[in-house]
Design an enzyme around this catalytic site. Structure first.
Site, PDB file in Angstrom:
ATOM      1  N   GLU A 109       0.949  -1.231  -0.203  1.00 27.61           N
ATOM      2  CA  GLU A 109       0.153  -0.175   0.134  1.00 27.61           C
ATOM      3  C   GLU A 109       0.737   1.127  -0.061  1.00 27.61           C
ATOM      4  O   GLU A 109       2.056   1.401   0.582  1.00 27.61           O
ATOM      5  CB  GLU A 109      -0.935  -0.152   1.348  1.00 27.61           C
ATOM      6  CG  GLU A 109      -1.988   1.004   1.180  1.00 27.61           C
ATOM      7  CD  GLU A 109      -3.112   0.893   2.379  1.00 27.61           C
ATOM      8  OE1 GLU A 109      -3.534   1.665   2.718  1.00 27.61           O
ATOM      9  OE2 GLU A 109      -3.466  -0.430   2.624  1.00 27.61           O
ATOM     10  N   ASP A 111      -0.082   5.481   0.237  1.00 28.66           N
ATOM     11  CA  ASP A 111      -1.406   6.232   0.731  1.00 28.66           C
ATOM     12  C   ASP A 111      -0.850   7.868   0.677  1.00 28.66           C
ATOM     13  O   ASP A 111       0.189   8.394   1.434  1.00 28.66           O
ATOM     14  CB  ASP A 111      -1.628   5.996   2.159  1.00 28.66           C
ATOM     15  CG  ASP A 111      -2.322   4.492   2.298  1.00 28.66           C
ATOM     16  OD1 ASP A 111      -2.814   4.175   1.297  1.00 28.66           O
ATOM     17  OD2 ASP A 111      -2.045   4.068   3.659  1.00 28.66           O
ATOM     18  N   GLU A 113      -3.352  10.012   3.009  1.00 23.83           N
ATOM     19  CA  GLU A 113      -4.482  10.306   3.822  1.00 23.83           C
ATOM     20  C   GLU A 113      -4.769  11.618   4.423  1.00 23.83           C
ATOM     21  O   GLU A 113      -3.693  12.295   4.989  1.00 23.83           O
ATOM     22  CB  GLU A 113      -4.398   9.267   4.887  1.00 23.83           C
ATOM     23  CG  GLU A 113      -4.489   7.675   4.463  1.00 23.83           C
ATOM     24  CD  GLU A 113      -4.542   6.817   5.708  1.00 23.83           C
ATOM     25  OE1 GLU A 113      -5.440   5.622   5.572  1.00 23.83           O
ATOM     26  OE2 GLU A 113      -3.484   7.195   6.479  1.00 23.83           O
ATOM     27  N   GLN A 126      -1.336  12.631   5.805  1.00 27.77           N
ATOM     28  CA  GLN A 126      -0.390  11.598   6.012  1.00 27.77           C
ATOM     29  C   GLN A 126      -0.032  10.651   5.018  1.00 27.77           C
ATOM     30  O   GLN A 126      -0.918  10.405   4.036  1.00 27.77           O
ATOM     31  CB  GLN A 126      -1.248  10.702   7.150  1.00 27.77           C
ATOM     32  CG  GLN A 126      -0.230   9.408   7.644  1.00 27.77           C
ATOM     33  CD  GLN A 126      -1.000   8.760   8.821  1.00 27.77           C
ATOM     34  OE1 GLN A 126      -0.965   9.517   9.900  1.00 27.77           O
ATOM     35  NE2 GLN A 126      -1.426   7.740   8.762  1.00 27.77           N
ATOM     36  N   ARG A 137       5.025  -2.242  11.020  1.00 31.49           N
ATOM     37  CA  ARG A 137       5.997  -1.272  10.952  1.00 31.49           C
ATOM     38  C   ARG A 137       5.597  -0.253   9.689  1.00 31.49           C
ATOM     39  O   ARG A 137       6.475   0.083   8.833  1.00 31.49           O
ATOM     40  CB  ARG A 137       7.306  -2.207  10.140  1.00 31.49           C
ATOM     41  CG  ARG A 137       7.786  -3.149  10.996  1.00 31.49           C
ATOM     42  CD  ARG A 137       8.992  -4.035  10.312  1.00 31.49           C
ATOM     43  NE  ARG A 137       8.565  -4.744   9.185  1.00 31.49           N
ATOM     44  CZ  ARG A 137       7.965  -6.000   8.875  1.00 31.49           C
ATOM     45  NH1 ARG A 137       7.532  -6.594   9.964  1.00 31.49           N
ATOM     46  NH2 ARG A 137       7.717  -6.272   7.602  1.00 31.49           N
ATOM     47  N   ARG A 139       5.263   3.023   7.960  1.00 32.15           N
ATOM     48  CA  ARG A 139       6.071   4.068   7.785  1.00 32.15           C
ATOM     49  C   ARG A 139       5.484   5.427   7.653  1.00 32.15           C
ATOM     50  O   ARG A 139       5.547   6.152   6.469  1.00 32.15           O
ATOM     51  CB  ARG A 139       6.950   3.676   6.506  1.00 32.15           C
ATOM     52  CG  ARG A 139       8.193   2.584   6.830  1.00 32.15           C
ATOM     53  CD  ARG A 139       8.534   1.865   5.570  1.00 32.15           C
ATOM     54  NE  ARG A 139       9.707   1.332   5.629  1.00 32.15           N
ATOM     55  CZ  ARG A 139       9.941   0.161   5.948  1.00 32.15           C
ATOM     56  NH1 ARG A 139       8.961  -0.638   6.343  1.00 32.15           N
ATOM     57  NH2 ARG A 139      11.312  -0.556   6.297  1.00 32.15           N
ATOM     58  N   TRP A 204      -9.924   7.293  15.045  1.00 34.12           N
ATOM     59  CA  TRP A 204      -8.229   7.575  15.197  1.00 34.12           C
ATOM     60  C   TRP A 204      -7.933   9.294  14.649  1.00 34.12           C
ATOM     61  O   TRP A 204      -6.776   9.613  14.827  1.00 34.12           O
ATOM     62  CB  TRP A 204      -7.620   6.434  14.616  1.00 34.12           C
ATOM     63  CG  TRP A 204      -7.709   6.366  13.215  1.00 34.12           C
ATOM     64  CD1 TRP A 204      -8.814   5.734  12.567  1.00 34.12           C
ATOM     65  CD2 TRP A 204      -7.019   6.829  12.229  1.00 34.12           C
ATOM     66  NE1 TRP A 204      -8.637   5.832  11.175  1.00 34.12           N
ATOM     67  CE2 TRP A 204      -7.676   6.497  10.774  1.00 34.12           C
ATOM     68  CE3 TRP A 204      -5.774   7.805  12.010  1.00 34.12           C
ATOM     69  CZ2 TRP A 204      -6.983   6.893   9.730  1.00 34.12           C
ATOM     70  CZ3 TRP A 204      -5.343   8.304  10.710  1.00 34.12           C
ATOM     71  CH2 TRP A 204      -5.958   7.723   9.392  1.00 34.12           C
TER      72      TRP A 204
END
Length: 340
Positions: A109, A111, A113, A126, A137, A139, A204
């Site tokens: 993936e 992204d 975001e 993000q 993990r 990143r 979140w």
């Protein structure tokens, strides 16, 4: 293999010497129907009459999204995006590549975001890089923006090659991940589809879930246009193409201006990151005991970050009532645009 690498290197040198055209000057955009199809959300996906743009809507009943018709092994993927205005806490808008629907436990993936905020505060962006199911993990990096992304559209682009990954905002690279042998399977390598979605991330998205989506302000609408899908199409997402299968496509890709990291672009990326990056996994020693192999850390830069990866110097700002960059004077905004 050696002939392919030699040909690619010569092509890149030639492009750098002659000065390849910017993708902004020769966008090669496509219509929605030429590259995408409906994913979910029913009537919350609204296509324009001319087919050159689409809107994604989130209301109390559903979010919405679309997906590329084809999967790709490497490429350049871009869209012009305008984000919802006003109170957007808990709202997540995403433009990303993924194969999670096919590889549930070992997906790749990449992204963008966009994380909504309370009224008077600004959107955050993000970026994520996952390879072979490396979600433990993560990143992640997070940034503020030098403009209000809800006022007018801006281009967000992802370059993915066999050697590196670059995230662009407009013509400015904001992040580069160079493939490193120590990354192993953490570097995305399987074919992926391109997605765009809007959804409820109340758990979140805004201050760790402290602020939820308030549907009193719905619907939340994001606009997408100027679609670019340029890469090696694959017919079977479960089968990674051989180097030869995508060789011509990757050589063509690597000769473009957006794939060449010039000194000027690297300086622009450094300035952007100094001014707007609020978190990076590269300095997060609370979550991770070892530095990620692709991180290019420095002692001087490390002093600007807390041990949990948050910046000590780049802080969220309240929006100015004046139009333009949130909380920044018009003169400084012009200077920032000129430098970028």
């Amino acid at each position: 293999m050696s002939h392919f690498l030699l040909a690619m290197a010569m092509a890149v040198v030639a492009a750098a010497t002659t000065g390849a055209a910017s993708y902004a000057d020769d966008p090669q955009t496509i219509s929605f129907e030429e590259g995408y199809s409906h994913l979910f959300g029913g009537d919350n996906l609204i296509k324009s009459r001319d087919g050159r743009s689409a809107r994604l809507k989130l209301d109390r009943y559903s979010g919405s999204g679309f997906i590329s018709t084809d999967a790709y092994e490497n490429g350049f993927f871009s869209a012009s995006i305008k984000l919802p205005r006003g109170y957007t806490a808990g709202v997540v808008v995403a433009f990303y590549l993924s194969n999670g629907d096919t590889f549930e436990h070992n997906h790749d993936e990449l992204d963008f975001e966009f994380l909504g905020e309370r009224k008077g505060k600004e959107w955050r962006v993000q970026t994520n890089v996952y390879g072979n199911g490396s979600t433990s993990r993560g990143r992640e990096e997070r940034y503020l923006l030098p403009f209000d992304p809800s006022e007018e559209p801006h281009n967000y682009s992802i370059l993915w090659t066999s050697n590196n990954i670059m995230f662009y905002i407009d013509d400015i690279p904001i992040r580069e991940v160079i493939r490193n042998d120590a990354m192993g399977g953490d570097f995305p390598s399987k074919p992926m589809y391109v997605y765009a979605t809007i959804w409820d991330g109340s758990a979140w998205a805004t201050e760790g879930g402290k602020y939820k989506v308030n549907y009193k302000y719905a619907p939340f609408v994001s606009e997408f246009s100027d679609f670019i899908l340029r890469g090696c199409r694959v017919s079977n997402i479960r089968q990674v193409p051989s180097i030869e299968d995508c060789a011509e496509s990757e050589v063509d890709l690597m000769t473009e201006e957006f794939a060449i990291m010039t000194a000027r672009k690297r300086n622009a990326m450094r300035r952007f990151r100094e001014r707007y990056m609020t978190y990076t996994v590269c300095y997060d020693t609370v979550r991770y005991s070892a530095i990620f192999p692709e991180c290019d850390n420095s002692i001087i830069e490390k002093e600007k970050f807390w041990e949990w990866g948050e910046s000590k110097v780049v802080m969220p700002r309240r929006r100015s009532k004046r139009k333009g960059r949130p909380g920044v004077s018009t003169g400084l905004r012009r200077q920032g645009q000129a430098e970028m």
